[in-house]
Design an enzyme around this catalytic site. Structure first.
Site, PDB file in Angstrom:
ATOM      1  N   GLY A 135      -5.036   8.066   5.446  1.00 49.93           N
ATOM      2  CA  GLY A 135      -4.128   9.033   6.073  1.00 49.93           C
ATOM      3  C   GLY A 135      -2.924   9.314   5.184  1.00 49.93           C
ATOM      4  O   GLY A 135      -2.433  10.441   5.121  1.00 49.93           O
ATOM      5  N   ARG A 174      -6.801   1.990  18.127  1.00 49.19           N
ATOM      6  CA  ARG A 174      -6.509   0.550  18.075  1.00 49.19           C
ATOM      7  C   ARG A 174      -6.230  -0.053  19.451  1.00 49.19           C
ATOM      8  O   ARG A 174      -6.517  -1.237  19.654  1.00 49.19           O
ATOM      9  CB  ARG A 174      -5.348   0.272  17.104  1.00 49.19           C
ATOM     10  CG  ARG A 174      -5.799   0.410  15.660  1.00 49.19           C
ATOM     11  CD  ARG A 174      -4.759  -0.035  14.659  1.00 49.19           C
ATOM     12  NE  ARG A 174      -5.334   0.062  13.307  1.00 49.19           N
ATOM     13  CZ  ARG A 174      -4.631   0.195  12.199  1.00 49.19           C
ATOM     14  NH1 ARG A 174      -3.316   0.249  12.254  1.00 49.19           N
ATOM     15  NH2 ARG A 174      -5.233   0.269  11.020  1.00 49.19           N
ATOM     16  N   ASP A 210       1.806  -1.025  12.037  1.00 48.68           N
ATOM     17  CA  ASP A 210       0.549  -1.529  11.478  1.00 48.68           C
ATOM     18  C   ASP A 210       0.297  -2.991  11.848  1.00 48.68           C
ATOM     19  O   ASP A 210      -0.789  -3.520  11.589  1.00 48.68           O
ATOM     20  CB  ASP A 210       0.552  -1.380   9.950  1.00 48.68           C
ATOM     21  CG  ASP A 210       0.428   0.084   9.528  1.00 48.68           C
ATOM     22  OD1 ASP A 210       0.078   0.925  10.371  1.00 48.68           O
ATOM     23  OD2 ASP A 210       0.689   0.385   8.349  1.00 48.68           O
ATOM     24  N   LYS A 232       0.835  -1.207   0.000  1.00 53.00           N
ATOM     25  CA  LYS A 232       0.000   0.000   0.000  1.00 53.00           C
ATOM     26  C   LYS A 232       0.871   1.259   0.000  1.00 53.00           C
ATOM     27  O   LYS A 232       0.654   2.176  -0.797  1.00 53.00           O
ATOM     28  CB  LYS A 232      -0.922  -0.045   1.217  1.00 53.00           C
ATOM     29  CG  LYS A 232      -1.874   1.120   1.358  1.00 53.00           C
ATOM     30  CD  LYS A 232      -3.057   0.737   2.221  1.00 53.00           C
ATOM     31  CE  LYS A 232      -2.769   0.758   3.706  1.00 53.00           C
ATOM     32  NZ  LYS A 232      -2.590   2.118   4.269  1.00 53.00           N
ATOM     33  N   GLN A 246       4.514   9.201   7.425  1.00 53.34           N
ATOM     34  CA  GLN A 246       3.613  10.123   6.721  1.00 53.34           C
ATOM     35  C   GLN A 246       4.084  11.562   6.899  1.00 53.34           C
ATOM     36  O   GLN A 246       4.089  12.343   5.945  1.00 53.34           O
ATOM     37  CB  GLN A 246       2.176   9.927   7.213  1.00 53.34           C
ATOM     38  CG  GLN A 246       1.641   8.556   6.834  1.00 53.34           C
ATOM     39  CD  GLN A 246       0.229   8.303   7.299  1.00 53.34           C
ATOM     40  OE1 GLN A 246      -0.318   9.064   8.095  1.00 53.34           O
ATOM     41  NE2 GLN A 246      -0.374   7.231   6.823  1.00 53.34           N
TER      42      GLN A 246
END
Ligand code: S3P
Length: 431
Positions: free
Chosen positions: A94, A346, A315, A22, A169
């Protein structure tokens, strides 16, 4: 509402590949759109998140053709994006909103970026601060610096920026803005987050370097289109790795999977837990990829995961929690407060779901204490709209006694189209 019904399997003996990465798919589309010439991405992930990026770059004037379900051709705009006709929908992603902000910050037009309910809850101050320092005008319309975002690009000036969080990010947003900013940008983060942007920029002809744990990029720079072979997503492989590690007598081979060391800390954690895992890198650059083999059923034991390891399995914590539920002893996860700002909170959601499967869990402000080794009982649980929570619950269902129902599973499409089919195939084989 979509749901998955799961029955336990007894064995797993399989060999397959997971869909494309991804993070690399997002970056391939964005860098290809900025570059001059054509970029071809093979193994592109056609998940909803990456399609949000694809549509966003189209809205900024790039011609992008899907020549196969997992192959795209991008006609780059040689650094001259066009103003979007409408606000850009970043969906659940995001990565789309934060990286795209770094790109449009350098263009002299207004861009409005918005997303779904989950994205609208995610913090944007972390990118708003550096982008304003670069000289971009940015308004976070949501309370507490949350989306929608309205950006008005400008002539950017290079910055020295130290991020408070280890976030790829944030790093990528800064590097993408730095590409368009005059002068020397220096970026520093507390510990190394995934380094896909640093690896891919040189593949597109850019130059940057590491110095004293900082990244240095002199702007402005132009990019050249290229051909990229996107490896399978390690984060998708992780679900099957834990399943195989937890099933006695199983053997699983995952081919053509990304083995970037800033992503694979789950392998180290599982090895400490006693799992039988081997990785073999078959292609080292620009992104390491190869084969992972897992032999299951050695009996897992608890471990601790904290500090610098966290960004490199950020993740994978939902699925690591499943491994912890199977392991003898109490697994401790610390320094993971970032998990409260993902597609769901989470830490709260893992706690809730594991308890429904009969696992004792203590929730801490920045982590979890998971007492493993208790019998797992099938349960009816909710994904809370979070793809990784949904898939982790499905894996628990394959390992638990009785029937499991995972509600609200449409979110799985954001990162792993074909997951439900793979579950069905394994159930068929593993009865
Ligand atoms: C991503 C970085 C990570 C990760 C996300 C994808 C990326 O977020 O959780 O799924 O592609 O850069 P942070 O860097 O904010 O931790």
């Amino acid at each position: 509402m979509s749901r998955l019904e799961i029955r336990p399997i007894r064995k797993l003996d399989a060999e397959f590949a997971v869909p494309g990465d991804k993070s690399i798919s997002h970056r391939g589309i964005m860098l290809g759109g900025l570059a001059s010439g054509t970029t071809r991405l093979r193994g592109f992930l056609p998940g909803e998140d990456c399609l949000s990026t694809l549509h966003a770059m189209q809205a900024l004037g790039c011609r992008i053709d899907r020549v196969a379900p997992d192959e795209v051709l991008i006609e780059g705009r040689a650094g001259k994006l066009l103003p979007p006709a409408e606000p850009i929908d970043c969906g659940n992603s995001g990565t789309t909103i934060r990286l795209l902000s770094g790109i449009v910050a350098g263009f002299p037009f207004t861009t409005r970026l918005f997303g779904d309910a989950s994205l609208t809850r995610r913090p944007m101050k972390r990118i708003a601060e550096p982008l304003r320092q670069f000289g971009a005008e940015l308004i976070c319309e949501g309370a507490g610096d949350r989306p929608p975002l309205t950006l008005r690009g400008n002539n950017l000036r290079a910055i020295h920026f130290t991020s408070q969080v280890s976030s790829a990010q944030v790093k990528s947003c800064v590097l993408l803005a730095a590409l368009q900013a005059a002068g020397k940008t220096v970026f520093t983060e507390p510990s190394l987050s995934r380094d896909h942007t640093e690896r891919l920029l040189p593949a597109f002809g850019a130059s940057l370097r590491n110095e004293n744990k900082s990244i240095i990029l002199h702007g402005p720079q132009r990019l050249e289109g290229t051909e990229l072979d996107v490896p399978g997503d390690f984060s998708s492989a992780a679900f099957w790795m834990v399943l195989a590690a937890g099933l006695p007598g199983s053997k699983l081979t995952l081919r053509h999977v990304g083995l970037n060391p800033t992503r694979t800390a789950l392998i180290s954690a599982l090895l400490r837990m006693g799992a039988g895992i081997m990785e073999k890198v078959e292609q080292p650059t620009p992104e390491p990829l190869g084969t992972i083999t897992i032999v299951g059923g050695n009996g897992l034991k608890a471990t601790q995961v904290a500090g610098k390891e966290i960004p490199n399995l950020i993740d994978e914590i939902p699925i690591l929690a499943v491994a912890a539920a199977l392991a003898e002893g109490t697994t401790e996860i610390r320094d993971a407060a970032e998990l409260r700002h993902k597609e769901s909170d989470r830490l709260a959601v893992i706690t809730k779901n594991l308890r429904l499967f009969g696992v004792p869990v203590e929730e801490k402000p920045d982590g979890l204490l998971i007492e493993g080794g208790c019998p797992l009982v099938g349960a009816e649980v909710d994904s809370h709209g979070d793809h990784r929570i949904a898939m982790s619950a499905a894996i628990l269902g394959l390992l638990a006694k009785g029937k499991t129902v995972v509600r609200d599973t449409a979110c799985i499409e954001t990162s792993y189209p074909g997951f439900a089919k793979q579950i069905a195939a394994l159930q068929e084989l593993g009865r």
